[in-house]
Design a protein around this motif. Structure first.
Motif, mmCIF file in Angstrom:
data_model
loop_
_atom_site.group_PDB
_atom_site.id
_atom_site.type_symbol
_atom_site.label_atom_id
_atom_site.label_comp_id
_atom_site.label_asym_id
_atom_site.label_seq_id
_atom_site.Cartn_x
_atom_site.Cartn_y
_atom_site.Cartn_z
ATOM 1 N N LYS A 104 0.841 -1.211 0.000
ATOM 2 C CA LYS A 104 0.000 0.000 0.000
ATOM 3 C C LYS A 104 0.875 1.260 0.000
ATOM 4 C CE LYS A 104 -4.009 -1.711 2.615
ATOM 5 N NZ LYS A 104 -4.472 -1.753 4.015
ATOM 6 N N LEU A 105 1.898 1.266 0.858
ATOM 7 C CA LEU A 105 2.771 2.453 0.926
ATOM 8 C C LEU A 105 3.443 2.690 -0.420
ATOM 9 C CD1 LEU A 105 4.588 2.318 4.391
ATOM 10 C CD2 LEU A 105 2.545 3.550 3.736
ATOM 11 N N ALA A 106 3.990 1.620 -1.008
ATOM 12 C CA ALA A 106 4.651 1.770 -2.300
ATOM 13 C C ALA A 106 3.651 2.286 -3.336
ATOM 14 C CB ALA A 106 5.263 0.440 -2.737
ATOM 15 N N GLY A 107 2.439 1.762 -3.282
ATOM 16 C CA GLY A 107 1.410 2.198 -4.222
ATOM 17 C C GLY A 107 1.081 3.674 -4.080
ATOM 18 N N ALA A 133 -0.783 7.211 6.131
ATOM 19 C CA ALA A 133 -1.207 7.132 7.534
ATOM 20 C C ALA A 133 -2.332 6.112 7.685
ATOM 21 C CB ALA A 133 -1.662 8.508 8.029
ATOM 22 N N TRP A 134 -3.253 6.109 6.730
ATOM 23 C CA TRP A 134 -4.345 5.124 6.766
ATOM 24 C C TRP A 134 -3.802 3.701 6.635
ATOM 25 C CZ3 TRP A 134 -5.821 2.020 2.556
ATOM 26 C CH2 TRP A 134 -6.943 1.234 2.792
ATOM 27 N N SER A 135 -2.857 3.515 5.696
ATOM 28 C CA SER A 135 -2.285 2.178 5.510
ATOM 29 C C SER A 135 -1.601 1.688 6.783
ATOM 30 C CB SER A 135 -1.251 2.184 4.383
ATOM 31 O OG SER A 135 -1.784 2.744 3.224
ATOM 32 N N LEU A 136 -0.974 2.612 7.509
ATOM 33 C CA LEU A 136 -0.233 2.220 8.704
ATOM 34 C C LEU A 136 -1.140 2.084 9.916
ATOM 35 C CD1 LEU A 136 2.860 4.494 8.084
ATOM 36 C CD2 LEU A 136 2.935 2.022 8.268
ATOM 37 N N GLY A 137 -2.426 2.340 9.728
ATOM 38 C CA GLY A 137 -3.366 2.046 10.797
ATOM 39 C C GLY A 137 -3.873 3.242 11.578
ATOM 40 N N GLY B 220 13.297 3.497 2.284
ATOM 41 C CA GLY B 220 13.666 2.156 2.730
ATOM 42 C C GLY B 220 13.269 1.927 4.174
ATOM 43 N N GLU B 221 13.545 2.913 5.026
ATOM 44 C CA GLU B 221 13.227 2.769 6.445
ATOM 45 C C GLU B 221 11.718 2.714 6.669
ATOM 46 O OE1 GLU B 221 15.327 2.352 8.862
ATOM 47 O OE2 GLU B 221 14.142 2.728 10.666
ATOM 48 N N ALA B 222 10.965 3.597 6.000
ATOM 49 C CA ALA B 222 9.507 3.616 6.195
ATOM 50 C C ALA B 222 8.901 2.283 5.761
ATOM 51 C CB ALA B 222 8.888 4.775 5.408
ATOM 52 N N LEU B 223 9.334 1.769 4.614
ATOM 53 C CA LEU B 223 8.789 0.495 4.143
ATOM 54 C C LEU B 223 9.162 -0.631 5.099
ATOM 55 C CD1 LEU B 223 9.433 0.632 0.278
ATOM 56 C CD2 LEU B 223 7.291 1.018 1.477
ATOM 57 N N TYR B 224 10.421 -0.588 5.559
ATOM 58 C CA TYR B 224 10.881 -1.670 6.429
ATOM 59 C C TYR B 224 10.124 -1.659 7.755
ATOM 60 C CZ TYR B 224 13.756 -4.697 9.240
ATOM 61 O OH TYR B 224 14.175 -5.708 10.063
ATOM 62 N N ILE B 394 4.725 10.750 19.273
ATOM 63 C CA ILE B 394 4.008 10.961 18.008
ATOM 64 C C ILE B 394 3.491 9.618 17.497
ATOM 65 C CG2 ILE B 394 4.380 11.434 15.540
ATOM 66 C CD1 ILE B 394 6.097 13.720 16.238
ATOM 67 N N PRO B 395 2.206 9.548 17.122
ATOM 68 C CA PRO B 395 1.696 8.284 16.600
ATOM 69 C C PRO B 395 2.532 7.834 15.405
ATOM 70 C CG PRO B 395 -0.092 9.844 16.933
ATOM 71 C CD PRO B 395 1.188 10.605 17.154
ATOM 72 N N ARG B 396 2.954 6.574 15.410
ATOM 73 C CA ARG B 396 3.878 6.083 14.382
ATOM 74 C C ARG B 396 3.321 6.176 12.960
ATOM 75 N NH1 ARG B 396 6.678 7.538 17.886
ATOM 76 N NH2 ARG B 396 8.062 6.207 19.099
ATOM 77 N N PRO B 397 2.021 5.934 12.726
ATOM 78 C CA PRO B 397 1.522 6.116 11.350
ATOM 79 C C PRO B 397 1.796 7.519 10.820
ATOM 80 C CG PRO B 397 -0.101 4.946 12.650
ATOM 81 C CD PRO B 397 0.975 5.375 13.614
ATOM 82 N N TYR B 398 1.601 8.531 11.677
ATOM 83 C CA TYR B 398 1.851 9.906 11.229
ATOM 84 C C TYR B 398 3.343 10.131 11.001
ATOM 85 C CZ TYR B 398 -2.953 11.214 12.261
ATOM 86 O OH TYR B 398 -4.306 11.306 12.244
ATOM 87 N N LEU B 399 4.161 9.568 11.898
ATOM 88 C CA LEU B 399 5.615 9.755 11.766
ATOM 89 C C LEU B 399 6.097 9.218 10.419
ATOM 90 C CD1 LEU B 399 8.450 10.347 12.824
ATOM 91 C CD2 LEU B 399 8.415 8.151 13.987
ATOM 92 N N TYR B 400 5.721 7.980 10.089
ATOM 93 C CA TYR B 400 6.264 7.391 8.860
ATOM 94 C C TYR B 400 5.582 7.936 7.620
ATOM 95 C CZ TYR B 400 9.156 4.676 11.859
ATOM 96 O OH TYR B 400 10.109 4.344 12.785
ATOM 97 N N ALA B 401 4.310 8.312 7.729
ATOM 98 C CA ALA B 401 3.667 8.988 6.602
ATOM 99 C C ALA B 401 4.368 10.326 6.343
ATOM 100 C CB ALA B 401 2.183 9.201 6.896
ATOM 101 N N GLY B 402 4.707 11.027 7.428
ATOM 102 C CA GLY B 402 5.410 12.295 7.287
ATOM 103 C C GLY B 402 6.790 12.110 6.662
#
Lengths: 180, 551
Positions: A104-107, A133-137, B220-224, B394-402
């Motif tokens: 999802k992230l790659a997409g 953010a949605w993909s990560l929950g 790479g880090e965000a995907l991992y 910080i909520p991790r979804p926001y951190l890695y999306a950012g």
């Protein structure tokens, strides 16, 4: 590369049991990059005037390094020596690989690449943040959306407006503070 | 240049760095640096790569001061994370987590944070003084060396960074090779021939260094992390008491010697690329453990303040030491140093032995800003710890999306074409698999950046010798450098082996106070108490199943 690895979920970490197919494929890719380096390196034109070593020598050396090291890694993986997967504060070492989220992230990054020009950077970035953010929950969706819009506008303002990075402003075209 | 001249130049540097606008840039840099140091999944190297777009609009001095602030700030922030966060940390801060985390759990988190912050300041300041004195002499020596010696130095950098960073020699060298290979794509600078472009006009210009770095670090880090995200609440150990009472007289008495020893260990280790800050912190921890006496010695493994003070000081001193080869020789030995070299390149500033002469005002302003930044960090860190703890949550979804949003911003602003975002994704996926299979990232970035410089120096050397490779080892200086390389290698292999034995022993003892010492040797014995006890973090972080590593 990714498809062959996806066939073997959970492979390649020291903790996970099973065959290290993914890791083996990765080592073989390193060898093949080296081979491609030799083949394509032979096609590099060398000017006749070159009395010293020409543009081919260093590429050949790097290719040789990749072939030798890659072969060594293939050998090691076959003998059962596995790489230790990266650790980190946010990484759960016992978790199973969540390929769906990675996909999802790659997409969403790919989608972003196609949206920058038609929609402008702020909209494309907001969609990327919201989707990631949605993909990560992250829930609820409206908080993600608000955060995404605020972040995109702030970044457009700081980088496009203040620092003069020419990000396409999209619908903000013509508003000076956003670099439009 | 005499040392009086250098002192004069340093004062001029201060005159520049103390201008209000540069103070502001330094403040911004150290704030961002501390924040990214605190945040998991994002470090100073990634941040400098992500902020490379500022080089378009800021003048060189301002941008370099910002990046230097990020570099030093990241070192401070990392200790906060390893002391307060209840999960294993990055390798260079693991040693701090060993004792610091225990201290925090015993309600002594404030003292651990304080000794780390003050120790970082003491070490950072002393190491910066050493840098100011050592660097000009190294630079004066460096301008006299020819391409042959330069090639020798870069071979040292390649091999130490490639083989000694990370746990596997072959994986490190493979990572280095991939970096060198990507650097080859594009026009050859000497003959203008296309190499590995496969007829593509996009590849003809070469693949941008910043693009690859951002992809490897950020995407790479965000995907991992996304593939194995730790779910559930973020457990931060609370800090009690006002910050003014953090470092008691007794703590200070036990800390000051480890600070100084850590500095003396860290600076030389940072200067000679022998495995990075990791080795420095380990050496400091081992020596503090050995030197402790009586009651204090018994506390090791349960929260000894010496075990935080020494390694933290060593960590910061090593960070300053890394700047010596970077500024005097143009040789980066860490990923962050490599990104700072890219920043110089963006401004067309030639990095190398001539930097101290050709851009002395900039270099001395940078060094002066390190003094200033260090002081800012000390003042900021203690009172603001509440803010850093909030950032940690910080909520991790926001951190890695950012992180992803910043990554696409950095990628797009390289050439302002969406194709770069696609290349970003492809290289990011490569970075994902590298992390997954235990390939270190830093050698690839160093190879990518040093590769072209290395090739041109190598070809210059061989042109002088008319193609005779023996000339590469014939010069006395070059031969000495290669001998030193062999010594470094022998030493670091010994060190690494000791480190591994030591980590296994510490991990076996640390979490198992009830288990009889000596019987808790195998990994099973470590896992058992960790699973039942309250503290799972240190035991899992220090025993990453070493039997699976090669070598």
């Amino acid at each position: 590369m990714s498809t062959s690895v996806q066939n073997a979920p959970g492979s390649g970490t020291s903790a996970a049991p099973g065959k290290p197919i993914g890791e083996l494929v990765f080592a073989l890719i390193i060898v093949s990059i080296g081979v491609v380096g030799f083949v394509a390196g032979a096609g590099i034109q060398t000017p006749p005037s070159a009395s010293d070593i020409g543009p081919r020598a260093f590429p050949f050396a790097v290719s040789a390094l990749l072939v030798v090291v890659g072969a060594g890694l293939v050998f090691q993986v076959l003998r059962g020596h596995r790489g230790a997967a990266d650790e980190g504060e946010d990484v759960d070492p016992d978790a199973k690989t969540d390929w769906l989220t990675v996909g999802k992230l790659a997409g969403f990054v790919l989608l972003h690449a196609f949206l920058i020009v038609p929609l402008g950077w702020p909209v494309a970035a907001a969609i990327l943040f919201f989707g990631a953010a949605w993909s990560l929950g992250a829930r609820p969706w409206w908080r993600n959306l608000v955060t995404a819009i605020v972040l995109a506008l702030v970044l457009q303002f700081v980088f496009g407006g203040l620092l003069g990075v020419s990000l396409p402003p999209g619908f903000l075209e013509g508003i000076g503070v956003f670099g439009g | 240049m005499s040392s009086v001249d250098n002192f004069f130049m340093l004062m001029e540097g201060f005159a520049t760095a103390m201008q209000p606008i540069y103070l502001l840039f330094a403040l911004g840099g150290v704030l961002v640096g501390t924040a990214v140091g605190v945040l998991p999944g994002i470090g100073p190297a990634m941040t400098v790569a992500l902020l490379m777009p500022i080089t378009y609009s800021l003048e060189p001095t301002a941008a370099i001061i910002v990046f230097a602030g990020i570099y030093y700030g990241g070192m401070y922030g990392g200790s906060t994370t390893s002391i307060l966060l209840n999960t294993p940390g990055e390798s260079s801060s693991i040693v701090t987590a060993l004792e610091g985390n225990k201290m925090a759990k015993a309600g002594r988190g404030a003292a651990a944070l304080a000794t780390a912050a003050v120790g970082s300041f003491v070490a950072g300041t002393i190491a910066t003084v050493l840098l100011s004195f050592v660097a000009p002499f190294v630079a004066a020596f460096a301008v006299q060396i020819g391409p042959v010696e330069y090639v020798a130095l870069m071979v040292v950098a390649f091999l130490t960074v490639g083989a000694l960073l990370g746990s596997s020699v072959l994986r490190g060298l493979a990572s280095l090779g991939l970096g060198l290979f990507i650097a080859l794509v594009g026009f050859d600078s000497l003959t203008a021939q296309q190499r590995y472009t496969f007829g593509s006009p996009f590849l003809a210009d070469g693949i941008d260094v910043v693009l690859v770095a951002v992809a490897l670090f950020a995407v790479g880090e965000a995907l991992y992390v996304a593939s194995r995200l730790r779910h559930g609440p973020i457990k931060v150990i609370p800090v009690t008491g006002g910050w003014t009472s953090w470092l008691r007289r007794d703590d200070l008495r036990r800390s000051w010697k480890p600070w100084l020893r850590g500095t003396l260990i860290g600076f030389p280790v940072g200067t000679i690329p022998a495995g990075g800050a990791d080795v420095a912190t380990f050496l400091s921890y081992a020596s503090e453990r050995k030197l402790a006496k009586g009651e204090n010695k018994k506390q090791f493994g349960k929260g000894a303040i010496e075990g935080v003070a020494g390694p933290e000081a060593a960590n910061n001193a090593a960070a300053a030491g890394v700047l010596v080869p970077l500024l005097t020789l143009g040789i980066p030995t860490t990923a962050t140093a490599a990104m700072m070299l890219v920043a110089f390149q963006r401004y067309q500033i030639p990095v190398g032995p001539q930097l101290f002469e050709s851009n002395s005002a900039l270099v001395w302003a940078l060094i002066a800003s390190l003094y200033v930044g260090n002081l800012m960090l000390l003042v900021l860190n203690l009172p603001l710890v509440g803010i850093w703890v909030k950032i940690l949550q910080i909520p991790r979804p926001y951190l890695y999306a950012g992180i992803l949003v910043f990554a696409v911003l950095g990628a797009f602003s390289v050439n302002f074409t969406p194709i770069d975002v696609i290349i970003l994704l492809i290289v990011g996926i490569l970075g994902f698999f590298m992390r997954r299979f235990g390939y270190p990232i830093a050698p690839m970035v160093v190879g990518l950046i040093l590769g072209p410089i290395f090739e041109s120096q190598l070809r210059r050397s061989l042109a002088i010798s008319q193609g005779d490779p023996v000339a590469l080892v014939q010069s006395p200086v070059a031969a000495t450098i290669y001998v030193v390389l062999i010594v470094i290698f022998a030493l670091s292999f010994l060190l690494k082996r000791r480190q591994r034995q030591f980590e296994a022993m510490v991990a076996a003892n640390a979490d198992a106070p009830d288990v009889v010492r000596g019987s808790a040797a195998g990994p099973e014995a470590v896992v058992a108490p960790a699973a039942t006890g309250t503290s799972t973090s240190t035991s899992t972080s220090t025993t990453p199943h070493r039997e699976d590593n090669d070598r």
